[in-house]
Design a protein around this motif. Structure first.
Motif, short mmCIF file in Angstrom:
data_model
loop_
_atom_site.label_atom_id
_atom_site.label_comp_id
_atom_site.label_asym_id
_atom_site.label_seq_id
_atom_site.Cartn_x
_atom_site.Cartn_y
_atom_site.Cartn_z
N UNK A 1 -8.57 -0.62 -15.83
CA UNK A 1 -7.28 -0.52 -15.17
C UNK A 1 -6.35 -1.64 -15.59
N UNK B 1 -8.97 4.91 -7.02
CA UNK B 1 -9.98 3.88 -7.22
C UNK B 1 -10.27 3.09 -5.96
N UNK B 2 -9.24 2.91 -5.12
CA UNK B 2 -9.45 2.14 -3.89
C UNK B 2 -10.13 2.98 -2.83
N UNK C 1 -4.89 3.72 -8.81
CA UNK C 1 -5.19 2.73 -7.78
C UNK C 1 -5.60 3.41 -6.49
N UNK D 1 2.71 1.83 -3.31
CA UNK D 1 1.88 2.40 -4.38
C UNK D 1 1.59 3.88 -4.12
N UNK E 1 0.84 -1.20 0.00
CA UNK E 1 0.00 0.00 0.00
C UNK E 1 0.88 1.25 0.00
N UNK F 1 -13.81 0.49 -13.80
CA UNK F 1 -12.40 0.61 -13.41
C UNK F 1 -11.71 -0.77 -13.46
N UNK G 1 -0.71 4.57 -13.02
CA UNK G 1 -1.46 3.43 -12.49
C UNK G 1 -1.60 3.54 -10.97
#
Lengths: 285, 503
Positions: free
Chosen positions: A237, A259-260, A256, A31, A28, A233, A252
């Motif tokens: 994605x 999107x999360x 992410x 990213x 996590x 998504x 990306x």
């Protein structure tokens, strides 16, 4: 079972837990860090980006070739509409199963239990062909339409949720509605004004589980939706990043994180309710 | 008031029905029309009859479930006994029509020279000169015999005559045209200079259900979805037809299909077992640590360890694919720095499986941890006190008290987790896509494919064409296994008894 432990005892416990904390958090953090790294590549990434910037996030919102922000919006909208309709329809069905005695009730209960056995996505081939022919008659519900996708999700959601909700309604005592009906309320009014407000926790659980499930659904969405601006998504994605880790990693990562976010927030906000739903047997997709 | 609302609601519903019915009638979808009318009648009955009152609440859910779950399952069963797939997409009727429209050049009929004109609206007109010098005026698919000096020919002078360069440019447009010479024969462009006479190649006889090649006299008969000559030559395209258990026997007896299928099957079971075993043991271990009231920072650990579960799985899988990247991924960079060499995570069959299990552990251990924490808290502390009095060790307490009691509530969840992972398409598809491929397989199969991803590739992604029939057959195998597991689980949890008692 648990005794107080000495320094050594608590030391190894914390050491083990820390290892798992690193395991859980590393991807996590990695990213999040990449999302602020303007280099936009997996090559030579460190945990702390050298010149943090919002370039990647800007790209998510402005890219014309890959409208990622639009995909997130599509997923959220499809998720909201599906979950709302599912909650409405399953609460009707669950109410009937819980309160009325009618011919075919047992068969119906049994059927909704059995149908949970077959995950809908397994029949993806048939569903594709079915939607194809529905589209020939009613183009608005055909292949490559959001309405068609939502329609398919509605079917798949009924079995599990009706069962989950019926279980909850059974625990609400009938005396409340009975007294309302003595006062002249129709069964529908009793359902609408007494049962639904009392069933709010389970409605929330069903709504959330359905939203999370729809948001993450991949197989049916990728079979049914084919044009870039209509992707969800989950579909978009993976096509975006596919074998492009060297050149699109940063964008990306930003996608992410964005999107999360809706799911993580929903999850943390409603964790208590969710745990109840989870222990009664729902598995997240 | 309630009556009024009901009346308006039913009225709107009926307007929608009638509108759809008219639409279906005009598009000649009579079967669907009949179904719609039956459905409309049912809806009206349920909403008008007082005795049918409870069914009003069930209608919407039942409708979607029957249309989008029950029907697809039934249809899957049907497709699994057909040859539906690339090369056999059309119905027999469509194939017959298509074959009958196939024409061959009648060389003996000679060539027709032509002049082409374009009128003010861009329409094409032709004047053909036949082998005997006869003149034909051609327009919009029709031919009219004309004589020299006919007024209709004179009109052409007002149009633009196409020169050779224009003809070359319009070749595609012109070669798509055909003019009916008589019932069977047509004039079609042969090359830039000539039109030729084309006649049908095949003639279908409905009584004998066979196709005659008018030129060679060979008779083709329908065999397993193709028109086939006595020497075994097949005409393409084939049509879709019920071929019995051919797909299932192919799964079990065709070496190039069976080998990969068995391997995929074994890995699917291993995968589901490994997933449950790893996530459960780690989840339980952490739950036991976190359940300790003397542990500090419990809440912190708990809320951090739950985080992987809050991230949508499809995003996590793609992120991990970046971490596992062989050349650039951080995992290999760390391995390189510490032990001197990386691991071919996604290229080697064994390492790809290891990567999948690690990813699924990350995705799944928080769920098991939450569930086990809940179950542990419901175990009566007095049990342990009694065990302590009897002098039981920690291990004995765990083995004889914690585990058995835990299994009562967590057991069914482990079984559902097994069947969930049995069909966990996204994780496999997003991390490895089933790769690396199994060498020598006739169907697209990879070392990390599980049954559901294998089905998906059979149906939608094969470079050699799709095979809906075979895909549906594999789907039924999955149905059977998932069904058996879940049925066992129902027995275990008493869900069936609940239905039975709940009269």
């Amino acid at each position: 079972m648990y005794r107080k432990h000495g320094i050594l005892g608590s030391l190894w416990r914390h050491a083990v837990l820390l290892v798992f904390v690193v395991f859980a958090l590393f991807p996590i953090l990695w990213v999040i860090s990449a999302s602020f790294n303007p280099a936009n590549t997996l090559v030579g990434q460190g945990l702390i980006p050298p010149n943090p910037s919002l370039d990647n996030y800007r790209e998510v919102f402005t890219s014309e070739q890959y409208p990622i922000a639009l995909w997130i919006k599509n997923s959220v909208v499809i998720g909201l509409i599906t979950s709302t309709l599912v909650v409405i329809m399953t609460s009707f069905a669950a109410y009937a199963f819980s309160r009325f005695r009618f011919k075919g009730r047992r068969t119906g209960l049994f059927a909704s239990l059995l149908i949970q056995v077959f995950p809908q996505m397994l029949a993806a081939v048939s569903i594709y062909l079915l939607v194809l022919s529905i589209g020939r008659l009613i183009p608005a519900l055909g292949l490559n339409t959001h309405a068609g996708l939502i329609m398919v999700y509605l079917g798949g959601a009924m079995g599990v949720n009706a069962w989950l909700m019926k279980g909850y309604l059974d625990t609400i005592p009938t005396s409340l509605e009975e007294s309302a009906m003595i006062d002249g309320a129709s069964p529908f009014q009793a359902f609408y004004m007494i049962i639904l407000p009392l069933a709010r926790p389970i409605l929330a659980v069903v709504f959330m589980l359905q939203f999370i499930g729809t948001y993450s659904e991949l197989i049916l969405a990728s079979v049914l939706i084919s044009s870039t601006e209509k992707y969800t998504l989950a579909v978009g994605l993976q096509l975006f990043i596919q074998d492009q880790y060297a050149s699109r990693w940063g964008v990306f990562a930003a996608a992410s994180v964005l999107g999360a976010l809706p799911i993580v927030l929903l999850f943390l906000f409603l964790q208590k309710h969710l745990v109840t739903g989870l222990t009664s047997g729902a598995v997240k997709g | 008031m309630a009556k009024l609302v009901k009346g308006v609601f039913l009225g709107i519903l009926n307007v929608v029905f009638i509108w759809t019915a008219l639409f279906l009638y005009s598009s000649e979808a009579y079967l669907v029309l009949v179904l719609l009318l039956l459905g409309a009648a049912l809806v009206n009955f349920v909403f008008i009859s007082e005795r049918a009152y409870p069914y009003r609440y069930l209608l919407p859910a039942a409708f979607f479930m029957i249309l989008l779950v029950v029907y697809p399952i039934v249809y899957t069963v049907y497709v699994s006994v057909t040859n539906y797939g690339t090369g056999n997409i059309l119905t027999k009727e469509q194939v017959i029509t298509q074959l009958q429209e196939r024409r061959i050049l009648d060389a003996e009929a000679g060539n027709y020279t032509y002049q082409a004109y374009r009128d003010g609206e861009g329409q094409l007109w032709f004047v053909f000169t036949g082998p005997q010098g006869e003149l034909l005026l051609g327009h919009a698919g029709e031919l009219t015999p004309v004589q020299e000096g006919d007024a209709r020919l004179a009109r052409l002078a007002e149009f633009t005559e196409l020169a050779r360069a224009d003809l070359v440019r319009a070749t595609n447009e012109i070669s798509a045209l055909s003019f009916a010479l008589d019932e069977a024969r047509q004039l079609q462009m042969r090359n830039i200079n000539y039109f030729g006479v084309y006649r049908p190649q095949y003639q279908y006889s409905r009584e004998r259900d066979e196709l005659l090649d008018l030129e060679s006299g060979i008779i083709y008969q329908p065999v397993l979805g193709y028109f086939q000559a006595p020497d075994g030559t097949r005409l393409t395209p084939g049509f879709r037809e019920i071929i019995g258990f051919h797909n299932f026997s192919k799964l079990l007896t065709n070496p190039q299909v069976t080998g990969p299928f068995i391997r995929v099957f074994i890995w699917t079971v291993q995968w589901a077992l490994l997933s449950v075993a790893t996530t459960f043991s780690v989840g339980l271990f952490l739950a036991i640590l976190l359940n300790d009231p003397h542990l500090r920072l419990r809440r912190f650990y708990r809320s951090v360890l739950i985080l992987p579960y809050a991230v949508p799985a499809f995003i996590s899988a793609l992120i991990w694919r970046g971490l596992f990247h062989t050349e650039l991924g951080v995992i290999n960079r760390v391995l390189q720095a510490t032990i001197g060499s990386g691991v071919p995570w996604l290229q080697d069959p064994v390492w790809a499986k290891v990567a999948l299990v690690i990813l699924n552990l990350w995705l799944g251990f928080p769920y098991m941890m939450i569930v086990c924490l809940g179950a542990l808290q419901s175990i009566d502390v007095e049990m342990y006190e009694a065990a302590l009095v009897d002098g039981a060790s920690s291990w004995q307490q765990f083995r004889h008290i914690t585990l058995p009691l835990l299994m009562v509530s967590v057991g069914p969840l482990l079984i559902s987790s097994f069947s969930f992972n049995f069909n966990n398409f996204s994780v496999i598809y997003l991390l490895t896509r089933g790769r690396p491929p199994i060498v020598g397989a006739q169907t697209p199969a990879g070392h990390t494919d599980i049954l559901i991803s294998y089905t998906y590739r059979l149906a939608f992604e094969s470079g050699r064409g799709v095979d809906y029939g075979l895909a549906s057959a594999v789907t039924l195998v999955i149905f059977l296994i998932t069904g058996a597991i879940t049925f066992f689980n129902f027995r275990f949890t008493g869900a069936l008894e609940e239905v039975r008692k709940n009269v």
